[in-house]
Design a protein around this motif. Structure first.
Motif, PDB file in Angstrom:
ATOM      1  N   SER A   1      -7.845  -0.926   2.815  1.00 47.45           N
ATOM      2  CA  SER A   1      -6.774  -0.474   1.917  1.00 47.45           C
ATOM      3  C   SER A   1      -6.986   0.977   1.483  1.00 47.45           C
ATOM      4  CB  SER A   1      -6.659  -1.383   0.698  1.00 47.45           C
ATOM      5  OG  SER A   1      -7.845  -1.334  -0.070  1.00 47.45           O
ATOM      6  N   HIS A   2      -8.238   1.388   1.288  1.00 48.09           N
ATOM      7  CA  HIS A   2      -8.512   2.783   0.910  1.00 48.09           C
ATOM      8  C   HIS A   2      -8.188   3.727   2.063  1.00 48.09           C
ATOM      9  CE1 HIS A   2     -11.571   1.899  -2.559  1.00 48.09           C
ATOM     10  NE2 HIS A   2     -10.383   1.374  -2.767  1.00 48.09           N
TER      11      HIS A   2
ATOM     12  N   LEU B   1      -5.779  10.693  -4.209  1.00 46.94           N
ATOM     13  CA  LEU B   1      -6.584   9.474  -4.032  1.00 46.94           C
ATOM     14  C   LEU B   1      -7.346   9.141  -5.310  1.00 46.94           C
ATOM     15  CD1 LEU B   1      -7.849  10.145  -0.414  1.00 46.94           C
ATOM     16  CD2 LEU B   1      -6.424   8.213  -1.131  1.00 46.94           C
TER      17      LEU B   1
ATOM     18  N   THR C   1       2.522   2.134  -3.313  1.00 43.18           N
ATOM     19  CA  THR C   1       1.613   2.756  -4.267  1.00 43.18           C
ATOM     20  C   THR C   1       1.277   4.184  -3.851  1.00 43.18           C
ATOM     21  OG1 THR C   1       0.638   0.634  -4.868  1.00 43.18           O
ATOM     22  CG2 THR C   1      -0.683   2.589  -5.330  1.00 43.18           C
ATOM     23  N   ALA C   2       0.916   4.373  -2.576  1.00 42.96           N
ATOM     24  CA  ALA C   2       0.420   5.667  -2.101  1.00 42.96           C
ATOM     25  C   ALA C   2       1.493   6.743  -2.025  1.00 42.96           C
ATOM     26  CB  ALA C   2      -0.228   5.491  -0.727  1.00 42.96           C
TER      27      ALA C   2
ATOM     28  N   THR D   1      -4.424   3.980   2.464  1.00 42.39           N
ATOM     29  CA  THR D   1      -3.883   4.810   1.394  1.00 42.39           C
ATOM     30  C   THR D   1      -4.055   6.279   1.742  1.00 42.39           C
ATOM     31  OG1 THR D   1      -4.285   3.106  -0.274  1.00 42.39           O
ATOM     32  CG2 THR D   1      -4.086   5.382  -1.071  1.00 42.39           C
TER      33      THR D   1
ATOM     34  N   LEU E   1      -5.494   7.294  -7.814  1.00 45.26           N
ATOM     35  CA  LEU E   1      -5.282   5.886  -7.443  1.00 45.26           C
ATOM     36  C   LEU E   1      -6.601   5.094  -7.420  1.00 45.26           C
ATOM     37  CD1 LEU E   1      -2.751   6.489  -4.512  1.00 45.26           C
ATOM     38  CD2 LEU E   1      -2.228   5.741  -6.851  1.00 45.26           C
TER      39      LEU E   1
ATOM     40  N   VAL F   1       0.855  -1.200   0.000  1.00 42.92           N
ATOM     41  CA  VAL F   1       0.000   0.000   0.000  1.00 42.92           C
ATOM     42  C   VAL F   1       0.882   1.238   0.000  1.00 42.92           C
ATOM     43  CG1 VAL F   1      -1.770   1.293   1.276  1.00 42.92           C
ATOM     44  CG2 VAL F   1      -1.920  -1.203   1.133  1.00 42.92           C
TER      45      VAL F   1
END
Length: 165
Positions: free
Chosen positions: A120-121, A156, A23-24, A124, A159, A20
């Motif tokens: 996960s959201h 956000l 990616t973030a 992030t 993504l 995570v």
């Protein structure tokens, strides 16, 4: 981006925090036109007791929180609502350390469940939030909060994560 991850709480085994983060966090730098490969951050995946201790030590609040950040240097602008000066990435040598982020599994999981969001959201969002603090963004005044929240929402969305506000 170089991300040094330390997992202290085995509850994090349920989520790939490192994936995570990978990616973030670079998405934040890309959104600010900064080269991710030239920057580094340390990330601690801990439990509520550990983050409550850190919160007490550094903020005088002896309660668990979701995420804490420690910038490697002060980057906040003086006028409310102004963009912080971006850090200067070195052309070569080791990446520039932006700071440290700590995140608590149980608090994050509770918040995500209460809001009906995928964990996960929420993670992030919190990682983006933490790195923005390391970059000098804040939400202490209404103009600062508006700037930071708009940036978080834009990152956000890039993504595929819905607006948390």
């Amino acid at each position: 981006m170089e991300i040094d991850v330390l997992i202290e709480d085995p509850a994090w085994d349920a989520v790939d925090l490192e994936a995570v983060a990978e990616t973030a966090l670079p998405a934040v730098l890309r959104a600010l036109d900064l080269p991710p490969a030239r920057f580094a951050v340390s990330l601690l995946g801990c439990d509520d007791d550990r983050i409550a201790g850190l919160n007490a030590e550094f903020r005088g609040k002896a309660t668990p929180t979701n995420v804490l950040s420690w910038p490697s240097e002060e980057r906040a602008p003086s006028p409310p609502g102004a963009m912080p000066d971006p850090p200067k990435a070195p052309d070569d040598g080791p990446p520039l350390e932006l700071g440290d982020i700590a995140i608590a599994y149980a608090t994050c999981a509770r918040e995500a469940a209460a809001a009906g969001k995928p964990l996960s959201h929420h993670l992030t969002h919190l990682l983006i939030h933490g790195l923005l603090h390391c970059l000098g963004y804040d939400h202490e005044t209404d103009p600062d909060a508006a700037l930071m929240e708009a940036l978080e929402t834009r990152i956000l969305a890039s993504l595929g994560v819905p607006d948390p506000y």
